[in-house]
Write a protein that holds these residues in place. Structure first.
Motif: not given
Ligand SMILES: C[S@@+](CC[C@H](N)C(=O)[O-])C[C@H]1O[C@@H](n2cnc3c(N)ncnc32)[C@H](O)[C@@H]1O
Length: 288
Positions: A173-184, A255-256
């Protein structure tokens, strides 16, 4: 003094879209979670006549199992903050064979601040105790509801990287949205808040428990009967549902598709997608 108000954000989430989704998906989620719930119930092994609290009982599956185990001479109270989930739990009790379980009741309350009768034999939870802002304070409060020698037994998730059921769809899902998550923040309230064994043990020590044991329990999580259903389920709860909230529901179809594609090659011959899940089963005793 730390106050119940500190859990306001989680309480709002479990009464909002998240809690409603858990209520709608009750049957599917019970099927996914119960291998872990059963392992925790086996570890807790309540006897007939015992008094039990089921913390974060949700839609009530483990409360029902506990009520059967303690029988008519025992008592089980399921405690939760989520009105939609408690409504499902109460509806399950209202009719059919479960209506016989007079020893089971449900109570809407924040377990970190509720005033409940003391003298219980067992404090149980299936994935319901990782959402406190101040976990040691909450466990210290809950310990007071146990009789001296009473036990606390619960199951919680280990690290995300050992829980492919959560991480495989999330990464797609992250890849599809091109999201690099901030460190949680790994200590923030949420499903993986007790992943670190040392922290988990420390919380129980700080809360005044003794005789602490933490054991790993792994089992497969059946995400869905087909990759598409698995993708839909992943979008409905767990980390992807949080991501969906951030990016907006309009992105659901993208995402799906991305999750279905990632899960397809992992499906069994019959289409079922079943991925590794890893938990801690913690047990501790109230010294008095
Ligand atoms: C992951 S769900 C697990 C539900 C259920 N035990 C099950 O196995 O299906 C977590 C539950 O904890 C509840 N919860 C979260 N914070 C809570 C709090 N402060 N007091 C009581 N319950 C809480 C939520 O409302 C939710 O029902």
């Amino acid at each position: 003094m730390k106050r119940a108000m500190d859990n306001a954000e989680q309480i709002a989430d479990w009464n909002g879209a998240l809690g409603r989704r858990w209520a709608e998906l009750q049957r599917d989620l019970d099927a996914m979670i119960m291998p872990f719930g059963r392992a925790a119930l086996d570890a807790a092994a309540p006897s007939p006549g015992q008094r039990v609290l089921d913390i974060g009982c949700g839609c009530g599956e483990t409360s029902i199992q506990l009520a059967r185990q303690v029988g008519k001479t025992g008592a089980v109270v399921g405690v939760d903050v989520s009105r939609p989930m408690l409504a499902v739990a109460r509806a399950r009790l209202a009719s059919g064979p479960l209506a016989q379980l007079a020893q089971l009741s449900f109570r809407e309350a924040d377990a970190s601040a509720a005033k409940l009768p003391a003298g219980n034999d067992l404090l149980f939870s299936c994935f319901g105790v990782m959402f406190f802002q101040h976990p040691a304070v909450a466990f210290g409060q809950m310990r007071k509801w146990l009789r001296p020698g009473g036990r606390c037994v619960f199951v919680c998730w280990r690290k995300p990287r050992d829980n492919a059921w959560a991480m495989t769809p999330l990464m797609a899902a992250r890849q599809a949205m091109k999201i690099t998550p901030a460190a949680a923040d790994p200590l923030a309230p949420g499903p993986f808040a007790f992943a670190d064994e040392e922290r988990l043990t420390g919380i129980l020590v700080d809360a005044g428990f003794g005789d602490i044991a933490v054991q790993r329990f792994d089992a497969a999580v059946v995400l869905g009967a087909t990759p598409r259903v698995a993708a839909e389920n992943a979008a409905g709860f767990g980390p992807v549902s949080r991501l969906l909230r951030e990016v907006g529901a309009a992105h659901l179809p993208i995402l799906l598709d991305a999750m279905e594609q990632a899960l397809g090659p992992l499906a069994a011959a019959d289409g079922r997608v079943s991925l590794p899940g890893s938990t801690w089963i913690a047990s501790a005793t109230n010294p008095g």
